[in-house]
Scaffold this motif. Structure first.
Motif, PDB file in Angstrom:
ATOM      1  N   VAL A 182       7.918  -1.896  11.486  1.00 29.75           N
ATOM      2  CA  VAL A 182       7.628  -2.474  12.805  1.00 29.75           C
ATOM      3  C   VAL A 182       6.888  -1.462  13.673  1.00 29.75           C
ATOM      4  CG1 VAL A 182       8.667  -3.330  14.938  1.00 29.75           C
ATOM      5  CG2 VAL A 182       9.569  -4.072  12.738  1.00 29.75           C
ATOM      6  N   ALA A 183       7.337  -0.211  13.662  1.00 31.98           N
ATOM      7  CA  ALA A 183       6.679   0.815  14.470  1.00 31.98           C
ATOM      8  C   ALA A 183       5.231   1.032  14.017  1.00 31.98           C
ATOM      9  CB  ALA A 183       7.460   2.118  14.388  1.00 31.98           C
ATOM     10  N   LEU A 184       5.008   1.029  12.708  1.00 26.55           N
ATOM     11  CA  LEU A 184       3.652   1.224  12.205  1.00 26.55           C
ATOM     12  C   LEU A 184       2.749   0.049  12.565  1.00 26.55           C
ATOM     13  CD1 LEU A 184       4.412   2.739   8.677  1.00 26.55           C
ATOM     14  CD2 LEU A 184       3.620   3.938  10.722  1.00 26.55           C
ATOM     15  N   GLN A 185       3.258  -1.154  12.463  1.00 28.91           N
ATOM     16  CA  GLN A 185       2.444  -2.318  12.803  1.00 28.91           C
ATOM     17  C   GLN A 185       2.166  -2.386  14.299  1.00 28.91           C
ATOM     18  OE1 GLN A 185       0.928  -3.917  10.506  1.00 28.91           O
ATOM     19  NE2 GLN A 185       2.082  -2.804   8.922  1.00 28.91           N
ATOM     20  N   ARG A 186       3.106  -1.916  15.101  1.00 29.70           N
ATOM     21  CA  ARG A 186       2.836  -1.844  16.540  1.00 29.70           C
ATOM     22  C   ARG A 186       1.723  -0.838  16.827  1.00 29.70           C
ATOM     23  NH1 ARG A 186       9.032  -1.629  18.922  1.00 29.70           N
ATOM     24  NH2 ARG A 186       9.443  -3.891  18.860  1.00 29.70           N
ATOM     25  N   ALA A 187       1.773   0.292  16.133  1.00 29.26           N
ATOM     26  CA  ALA A 187       0.704   1.284  16.317  1.00 29.26           C
ATOM     27  C   ALA A 187      -0.639   0.722  15.865  1.00 29.26           C
ATOM     28  CB  ALA A 187       1.044   2.549  15.531  1.00 29.26           C
ATOM     29  N   LEU A 414      -2.785   9.602   3.223  1.00 34.50           N
ATOM     30  CA  LEU A 414      -2.779   9.361   4.663  1.00 34.50           C
ATOM     31  C   LEU A 414      -3.788  10.249   5.385  1.00 34.50           C
ATOM     32  CD1 LEU A 414      -1.587   7.967   7.121  1.00 34.50           C
ATOM     33  CD2 LEU A 414       0.245   9.674   7.139  1.00 34.50           C
ATOM     34  N   ALA A 415      -3.875  11.509   4.972  1.00 33.64           N
ATOM     35  CA  ALA A 415      -4.830  12.417   5.623  1.00 33.64           C
ATOM     36  C   ALA A 415      -6.265  11.951   5.393  1.00 33.64           C
ATOM     37  CB  ALA A 415      -4.634  13.833   5.090  1.00 33.64           C
ATOM     38  N   ALA A 416      -6.534  11.503   4.163  1.00 30.99           N
ATOM     39  CA  ALA A 416      -7.880  11.009   3.873  1.00 30.99           C
ATOM     40  C   ALA A 416      -8.180   9.742   4.668  1.00 30.99           C
ATOM     41  CB  ALA A 416      -8.025  10.752   2.373  1.00 30.99           C
ATOM     42  N   THR A 443      -7.959  -0.888   8.278  1.00 30.17           N
ATOM     43  CA  THR A 443      -7.067  -1.491   7.280  1.00 30.17           C
ATOM     44  C   THR A 443      -6.571  -0.443   6.291  1.00 30.17           C
ATOM     45  OG1 THR A 443      -8.268  -3.586   7.485  1.00 30.17           O
ATOM     46  CG2 THR A 443      -6.897  -3.274   5.520  1.00 30.17           C
ATOM     47  N   VAL A 444      -7.463   0.433   5.841  1.00 27.80           N
ATOM     48  CA  VAL A 444      -7.063   1.504   4.913  1.00 27.80           C
ATOM     49  C   VAL A 444      -6.058   2.444   5.574  1.00 27.80           C
ATOM     50  CG1 VAL A 444      -7.914   3.529   3.659  1.00 27.80           C
ATOM     51  CG2 VAL A 444      -9.192   1.384   3.567  1.00 27.80           C
ATOM     52  N   LEU A 445      -6.284   2.768   6.843  1.00 27.44           N
ATOM     53  CA  LEU A 445      -5.349   3.648   7.550  1.00 27.44           C
ATOM     54  C   LEU A 445      -3.981   2.998   7.686  1.00 27.44           C
ATOM     55  CD1 LEU A 445      -4.662   6.172   9.161  1.00 27.44           C
ATOM     56  CD2 LEU A 445      -5.673   5.078  11.190  1.00 27.44           C
ATOM     57  N   ASN A 446      -3.961   1.719   8.032  1.00 30.23           N
ATOM     58  CA  ASN A 446      -2.674   1.017   8.160  1.00 30.23           C
ATOM     59  C   ASN A 446      -1.931   0.980   6.825  1.00 30.23           C
ATOM     60  OD1 ASN A 446      -0.609  -0.566   9.252  1.00 30.23           O
ATOM     61  ND2 ASN A 446      -1.648  -2.456   8.742  1.00 30.23           N
ATOM     62  N   ARG A 447      -2.653   0.725   5.748  1.00 29.67           N
ATOM     63  CA  ARG A 447      -2.024   0.702   4.438  1.00 29.67           C
ATOM     64  C   ARG A 447      -1.524   2.090   4.031  1.00 29.67           C
ATOM     65  NH1 ARG A 447      -5.859  -1.549   1.889  1.00 29.67           N
ATOM     66  NH2 ARG A 447      -6.821   0.305   0.955  1.00 29.67           N
ATOM     67  N   ALA A 448      -2.282   3.120   4.362  1.00 34.00           N
ATOM     68  CA  ALA A 448      -1.864   4.487   4.024  1.00 34.00           C
ATOM     69  C   ALA A 448      -0.610   4.877   4.798  1.00 34.00           C
ATOM     70  CB  ALA A 448      -3.000   5.465   4.309  1.00 34.00           C
ATOM     71  N   GLU A 449      -0.555   4.498   6.091  1.00 33.26           N
ATOM     72  CA  GLU A 449       0.653   4.793   6.875  1.00 33.26           C
ATOM     73  C   GLU A 449       1.863   4.054   6.308  1.00 33.26           C
ATOM     74  OE1 GLU A 449      -1.382   5.524  11.291  1.00 33.26           O
ATOM     75  OE2 GLU A 449      -0.638   3.540  10.714  1.00 33.26           O
ATOM     76  N   THR A 450       1.648   2.810   5.907  1.00 32.72           N
ATOM     77  CA  THR A 450       2.736   2.035   5.316  1.00 32.72           C
ATOM     78  C   THR A 450       3.183   2.634   3.981  1.00 32.72           C
ATOM     79  OG1 THR A 450       1.881   0.038   6.397  1.00 32.72           O
ATOM     80  CG2 THR A 450       3.448  -0.262   4.596  1.00 32.72           C
ATOM     81  N   ASP A 451       2.208   3.033   3.173  1.00 35.85           N
ATOM     82  CA  ASP A 451       2.544   3.639   1.875  1.00 35.85           C
ATOM     83  C   ASP A 451       3.291   4.958   2.056  1.00 35.85           C
ATOM     84  OD1 ASP A 451       1.337   1.532   0.628  1.00 35.85           O
ATOM     85  OD2 ASP A 451      -0.541   2.586   0.193  1.00 35.85           O
ATOM     86  N   GLN A 452       2.904   5.726   3.070  1.00 34.86           N
ATOM     87  CA  GLN A 452       3.589   6.989   3.330  1.00 34.86           C
ATOM     88  C   GLN A 452       5.048   6.755   3.700  1.00 34.86           C
ATOM     89  OE1 GLN A 452       3.105  10.216   3.353  1.00 34.86           O
ATOM     90  NE2 GLN A 452       4.608  10.997   4.832  1.00 34.86           N
ATOM     91  N   ALA A 453       5.295   5.820   4.618  1.00 37.40           N
ATOM     92  CA  ALA A 453       6.677   5.526   5.017  1.00 37.40           C
ATOM     93  C   ALA A 453       7.470   4.943   3.853  1.00 37.40           C
ATOM     94  CB  ALA A 453       6.682   4.555   6.201  1.00 37.40           C
TER      95      ALA A 453
END
Length: 480
Positions: A182-187, A414-416, A443-453
């Protein structure tokens, strides 16, 4: 449901509440304490152990087994019985006869010259003490069986607590992962809204094309839908966790305890076989069942032996039948209570009885043989569980290794992705790239943040899985 359909339903509920009022008042539900806010994982485990009905039932089973131990011990204490009676009966009886009970039987004849239907009073008071002094091992076997039942009930409770703590911990981590989503999707929504604000301003000034504004609005809408979906999933996970805590009506507020600030330490591998068998609550429960079955075999074998009882009794008797006969040879009868109820004769008896039921050799022998087969079944079940746990330990070690590699690789992704988003945003602001490239970068950044979490959460869950397979959650809880 339409609003007008709610009124008949509400009336029905009110009527049902009025009809069930006395019953509801007679049996009030157990009042549950409030959850700590925010709720940490150790606190969640404590609340679950205190509130969940299934665990309280296991605790009651332990207390019942302990009460059975005290009951079995009292069965081998001296039994003291007292009897007092007053009887009004016809005279065609043995003088001093009484209703059967704990008193020692007596005999004696008072045959009269003819039958007589006259009645008289008689009385009896008796005190009997009987003690199974020598049971030839039956008492000790019964005590060991009841103590083994307590150990089995306690091991069953410990196993249930451990299994339930594993479920609660996994539900906590899943709920925590949903909250992080939820926090990531809000961001992500905030990024899309900020970009939409800039593009709308550029569109109004004529710098940006109108299609960019429409595309950005679509991306904002999609981001909002992702937030709603994440919130729904988080609500479902919190509800599941609250149900496991025994408080489904209370809202759960989680304390992350910096789960995503660092990665957990992992064990090199599963513990040694003997250590795992000794410490695993599930195997301990199966081992206690074997011990309880063996104790039952000993008790059944002890039933084939005799038993020596010591007996002591004293009693007094009264009767309205006179001690001496009349001239005609009949006994004089006084029908008044004052003549028959007072005691006139007093006796006592001391002795011992040795009882041995020969046919018990056959019955107990067959029952013991059947119980030995059940013990063999319990041993086979133990071996099966040990085999399954060994397989689970190996699988858990593989899962931990894979989750750890994934969690270490996720930050690079995520860094990339962040670098790609920064570059795409700069090129778009400079007019060197179109909105499609920037949207893909978001979209790639959102997926990377989700994958990291997700990778971090999966590593914590893998450590939990390893602890569940080894029978010890200390590796997980010790890092919190």
């Amino acid at each position: 449901m339409k609003l007008r359909n709610l009124f008949p339903l509400g009336q029905a509920l009110v009527l049902a509440g009025l009809l069930a009022g006395p019953a509801a008042h007679a049996q009030q539900p157990r009042e549950l304490p409030q959850q700590p806010r925010p709720l940490t994982l150790p606190q969640a485990l404590q609340v679950a152990q205190a509130n969940y009905p299934a665990l309280r039932a296991k605790q009651a089973a332990v207390r019942a087994a302990q009460a059975d131990v005290r009951t079995n011990r009292s069965a081998f204490l001296p039994q003291v019985s007292a009897q007092l009676q007053a009887v009004n009966s016809t005279m065609n009886q043995v003088r001093g006869a009484f209703i059967g009970g704990v008193a020692i039987p007596i005999s004696g004849g008072i045959k009269t010259t003819d039958y007589n239907g006259a009645t008289n009073f008689s009385s009896l008071g008796a005190l009997v003490i009987e003690w199974p002094a020598v049971t030839f091992g039956r008492y000790r076997a019964d005590e060991q069986r009841s103590e083994a039942a307590v150990s089995a009930a306690q091991a069953d409770y410990d196993q249930a607590v451990f299994e339930y703590q594993t479920q609660v911990a996994d539900a906590f981590l899943l709920a925590l992962g949903a909250e992080k989503s939820v926090a990531l999707q809000r961001a992500n929504l905030q990024r899309a809204e900020n970009l939409a604000t800039v593009i709308r301003a550029g569109t109004r000034s004529g710098i940006r094309a109108g299609i960019d504004s429409a595309t950005t609005n679509a991306e904002v809408g999609r981001a909002r839908l992702q937030v709603l979906a994440a919130r729904q999933q988080a609500r479902e996970q919190r509800t599941r966790l609250a149900g496991l805590l025994g408080q489904p009506t209370q809202e759960v507020l989680l304390d992350s305890m910096q789960f995503y600030a660092h990665l957990p330490q992992t064990n090199a591998g599963p513990p040694a076989g003997d250590t795992a068998r000794t410490n695993n609550p599930l195997l301990r429960a199966y081992a206690r069942r074997i011990t309880a079955g063996e104790a039952q075999v000993k008790l059944l074998s002890a039933n084939k032996r005799p038993q020596l009882n010591l007996l002591a009794s004293t009693w007094g008797r009264g009767s309205g039948v006179a001690d001496a006969t009349t001239d005609k040879g009949d006994f004089a009868i006084n029908s008044s209570p004052s003549a028959g109820l007072p005691f006139k004769a007093y006796d006592y008896m001391l002795g011992a009885t040795l009882t041995w039921r020969a046919t018990e050799l056959i019955h107990s022998g067959r029952a013991a043989q059947a119980q030995r087969i059940r013990v063999e079944q319990a041993r086979a079940d133990y071996d099966q569980q040990a085999l399954q746990l060994a397989t689970q330990q190996q699988n858990a070690a593989l899962q931990v290794d894979l989750a750890r590699q994934t969690a270490l690789a996720a930050p690079l992704q995520l860094a990339a992705a962040r670098q790609a988003y920064t570059q795409a945003r700069a090129r778009y602001d400079a007019g060197l790239d179109n909105l499609l490239v920037l949207t893909q970068a978001i979209t790639v950044l959102n997926r990377a943040e989700t994958d990291q979490a997700l990778a971090t959460n999966n590593l914590w869950r893998a450590v939990l899985l390893q602890g569940a397979a080894s029978g010890n959650l200390g590796g997980l809880l010790g890092q919190l």
